[in-house]
Design a protein around this motif. Structure first.
Motif, PDB file in Angstrom:
ATOM      1  N   MET A 179       0.832  -1.214   0.000  1.00 28.69           N
ATOM      2  CA  MET A 179       0.000   0.000   0.000  1.00 28.69           C
ATOM      3  C   MET A 179       0.857   1.251   0.000  1.00 28.69           C
ATOM      4  O   MET A 179       0.343   2.351  -0.071  1.00 28.69           O
ATOM      5  CB  MET A 179      -0.905   0.020   1.234  1.00 28.69           C
ATOM      6  N   GLY A 180       2.168   1.116   0.093  1.00 24.74           N
ATOM      7  CA  GLY A 180       3.051   2.270   0.108  1.00 24.74           C
ATOM      8  C   GLY A 180       4.443   1.897  -0.326  1.00 24.74           C
ATOM      9  O   GLY A 180       4.687   0.802  -0.841  1.00 24.74           O
ATOM     10  N   THR A 181       5.383   2.803  -0.130  1.00 22.04           N
ATOM     11  CA  THR A 181       6.772   2.598  -0.536  1.00 22.04           C
ATOM     12  C   THR A 181       7.666   2.859   0.667  1.00 22.04           C
ATOM     13  O   THR A 181       7.402   3.764   1.453  1.00 22.04           O
ATOM     14  CB  THR A 181       7.135   3.573  -1.674  1.00 22.04           C
ATOM     15  N   VAL A 182       8.714   2.063   0.788  1.00 23.88           N
ATOM     16  CA  VAL A 182       9.648   2.231   1.903  1.00 23.88           C
ATOM     17  C   VAL A 182      10.989   2.714   1.364  1.00 23.88           C
ATOM     18  O   VAL A 182      11.555   2.103   0.448  1.00 23.88           O
ATOM     19  CB  VAL A 182       9.838   0.912   2.683  1.00 23.88           C
ATOM     20  N   PHE A 183      11.476   3.814   1.925  1.00 25.56           N
ATOM     21  CA  PHE A 183      12.757   4.380   1.527  1.00 25.56           C
ATOM     22  C   PHE A 183      13.765   4.194   2.656  1.00 25.56           C
ATOM     23  O   PHE A 183      13.410   4.254   3.830  1.00 25.56           O
ATOM     24  CB  PHE A 183      12.622   5.886   1.256  1.00 25.56           C
ATOM     25  N   LEU A 184      15.023   3.976   2.267  1.00 25.59           N
ATOM     26  CA  LEU A 184      16.116   3.994   3.242  1.00 25.59           C
ATOM     27  C   LEU A 184      16.618   5.425   3.307  1.00 25.59           C
ATOM     28  O   LEU A 184      17.033   5.996   2.293  1.00 25.59           O
ATOM     29  CB  LEU A 184      17.237   3.044   2.818  1.00 25.59           C
ATOM     30  N   VAL A 199       6.103   5.530   3.161  1.00 22.88           N
ATOM     31  CA  VAL A 199       5.408   6.652   2.524  1.00 22.88           C
ATOM     32  C   VAL A 199       4.183   6.158   1.771  1.00 22.88           C
ATOM     33  O   VAL A 199       4.236   5.180   1.014  1.00 22.88           O
ATOM     34  CB  VAL A 199       6.342   7.393   1.541  1.00 22.88           C
ATOM     35  N   VAL A 200       3.060   6.845   1.963  1.00 24.11           N
ATOM     36  CA  VAL A 200       1.834   6.590   1.221  1.00 24.11           C
ATOM     37  C   VAL A 200       1.548   7.807   0.342  1.00 24.11           C
ATOM     38  O   VAL A 200       1.507   8.943   0.833  1.00 24.11           O
ATOM     39  CB  VAL A 200       0.645   6.334   2.166  1.00 24.11           C
ATOM     40  N   ALA A 207      -5.740   5.212  -2.614  1.00 26.08           N
ATOM     41  CA  ALA A 207      -5.195   6.060  -1.557  1.00 26.08           C
ATOM     42  C   ALA A 207      -6.063   6.072  -0.306  1.00 26.08           C
ATOM     43  O   ALA A 207      -5.546   6.138   0.811  1.00 26.08           O
ATOM     44  CB  ALA A 207      -5.001   7.481  -2.077  1.00 26.08           C
ATOM     45  N   ALA A 208      -7.379   6.034  -0.468  1.00 25.30           N
ATOM     46  CA  ALA A 208      -8.255   6.116   0.707  1.00 25.30           C
ATOM     47  C   ALA A 208      -8.011   4.959   1.655  1.00 25.30           C
ATOM     48  O   ALA A 208      -7.869   5.147   2.873  1.00 25.30           O
ATOM     49  CB  ALA A 208      -9.713   6.150   0.266  1.00 25.30           C
ATOM     50  N   ASP A 262       0.223  15.873  -0.284  1.00 24.76           N
ATOM     51  CA  ASP A 262       0.541  14.811  -1.242  1.00 24.76           C
ATOM     52  C   ASP A 262       0.852  13.468  -0.602  1.00 24.76           C
ATOM     53  O   ASP A 262       0.502  12.421  -1.149  1.00 24.76           O
ATOM     54  CB  ASP A 262       1.747  15.223  -2.105  1.00 24.76           C
ATOM     55  N   ILE A 263       1.544  13.474   0.524  1.00 18.95           N
ATOM     56  CA  ILE A 263       2.030  12.222   1.097  1.00 18.95           C
ATOM     57  C   ILE A 263       1.816  12.169   2.601  1.00 18.95           C
ATOM     58  O   ILE A 263       1.672  13.201   3.263  1.00 18.95           O
ATOM     59  CB  ILE A 263       3.528  12.000   0.804  1.00 18.95           C
TER      60      ILE A 263
END
Length: 385
Positions: free
Chosen positions: A1-6, A24-25, A32-33, A70-71
């Motif tokens: 459902m989202g992205t993971v950043f290092l 991050v979503v 998105a909801a 946005d996020i």
């Protein structure tokens, strides 16, 4: 459902000595909801962990959260050892030895015991959600499918007495009493609001609603191969689904595959309901006995149903284990290598804007966005978020 950043903080940590995972979503995506709802729930669960001092060693802490138009993002500690599934595939024959299984299961049990003590059922236990910290110890992750269960308001009944099993060997394990031991069983039969599995309506083993001290959830959630029978049947569920998933996890660690995987989703659910686990080429022992008792179809007979983690910790497989000393083990079975714990100079100097990242993914010339893309872009630092 989202992205993971290092990520790391360029001003306070320019050498990237303390990187963290930033989840991050993107609010503009089609789903998105639902993603926003689940993300906010996970943040609330992580916030509850921070209320306990000291923090539980096998659960993550919320380092912070932020959002704009946005996020929505939140930060948790970075676990350089990857997940338990990756670690298993690095082993000979892609399986763990019983002694290694014993170590990891013990830490997972303590994490689940703390969660249950907070009234939270995890509902998403699987190898991919068990991360290896820098220390080599485990931590659970992804709490977006978890749920709080509230105690029922029971009618006064002199035949019911509260049972508490005092913890005798762990400062880490929070003592909790949540079960009522009846001298006389009540027939509870509230079928209102049950949801049926769309593609797995095989003949149910049981439609009874076992008595419980907690309200039960009727949501159909979880990963197919780890879903408990009561979830498939639509009977409602509570904490015992986590002990079922622990049995599936234990089986997979021992044999390299899950016990009920079928040709398709419907076949998998049918096997979960009807088939007993097969212990291939292994003489019955304490480990297979533990798995069998965790994979009991009837949740009221499942190990851990009545007294939670205390029951499981008393099993023969854990005989002699010093639960209070687990955190003091300085040489766990596996430690992340130096290459896994150090960030490159390019990462330390670089940085991207998250908004630009998502815009590029959604551009017509870009490949279809997928979580798998994250694996190609995990070594980045962020200058704006």
């Amino acid at each position: 459902m989202g992205t993971v950043f290092l990520a790391h903080h360029l001003s306070t940590d320019p050498s990237a000595l303390s990187p963290f995972a930033l989840k991050v979503v993107d609010k503009s995506l089609s789903f998105a909801a639902d993603a926003d709802r689940r993300a906010r729930w996970e943040i609330s669960v992580l916030s509850r962990f921070r209320l306990h001092d000291p923090l539980h060693p096998f659960l993550p802490s919320l380092l912070g959260s932020s959002e704009n138009a946005d996020i929505l993002c939140w930060a948790v500690p970075y676990c350089p050892g990857g997940d338990l599934n990756v670690l298993r595939h690095r082993q000979n024959d892609s399986v763990f030895s019983p002694s290694v299984i014993r170590f990891y299961l013990a830490e997972i049990i303590l994490a689940l015991q703390h969660l249950h003590g907070l009234g939270i059922v995890y509902r998403d236990l699987k190898p991919e959600n068990i991360l290896i910290q820098q220390s080599g110890h485990v931590t659970l992750t992804d709490f977006d499918l978890s749920r709080s269960l509230t105690p029922k308001k029971l009618d006064p009944d002199p035949l019911h007495v509260a049972c508490s099993e005092p913890e005798t060997d762990s400062d880490l394990s929070r003592t909790f009493t949540r079960f009522v031991c009846p001298r006389k069983k009540k027939n509870v039969n509230n079928q209102k609001g049950l949801r049926k599995a769309k593609s797995a309506r095989v003949s149910p083993v049981s439609r009874r609603n076992p008595g419980s001290f907690y309200e039960r959830s009727n949501s159909f959630v979880g990963t197919e191969e780890y879903v408990a029978p009561e979830v498939v049947r639509g009977d409602g569920h509570e904490f015992s689904v986590d002990w079922w998933a622990l049995g599936v996890l234990c089986y997979e660690m021992l044999y390299g595959k899950t016990p009920f995987r079928g040709k398709n989703r419907k076949d998998t659910f049918k096997r979960i309901l009807m088939m007993q686990p097969e212990f291939m080429g292994k003489q019955p022992n304490a480990l297979t006995d533990l798995i069998g008792k965790l994979l009991e179809k009837d949740p009221t007979r499942r190990l851990g149903y009545r007294r939670g983690a205390s029951e499981i910790k008393e099993h023969e497989f854990f005989r002699g284990l010093r639960w209070d000393l687990l955190t003091e083990v300085v040489r766990p079975p596996f430690l992340p290598s130096k290459d896994e714990t150090e960030l490159t100079e390019e990462v330390k100097k670089g940085g991207i804007d998250i908004r630009d990242y998502f815009d590029k993914l959604k551009a017509p010339s870009s490949p279809l966005w997928s979580p798998s893309l994250d694996e190609q872009r995990h070594n980045v630092s962020l200058t704006e978020f």
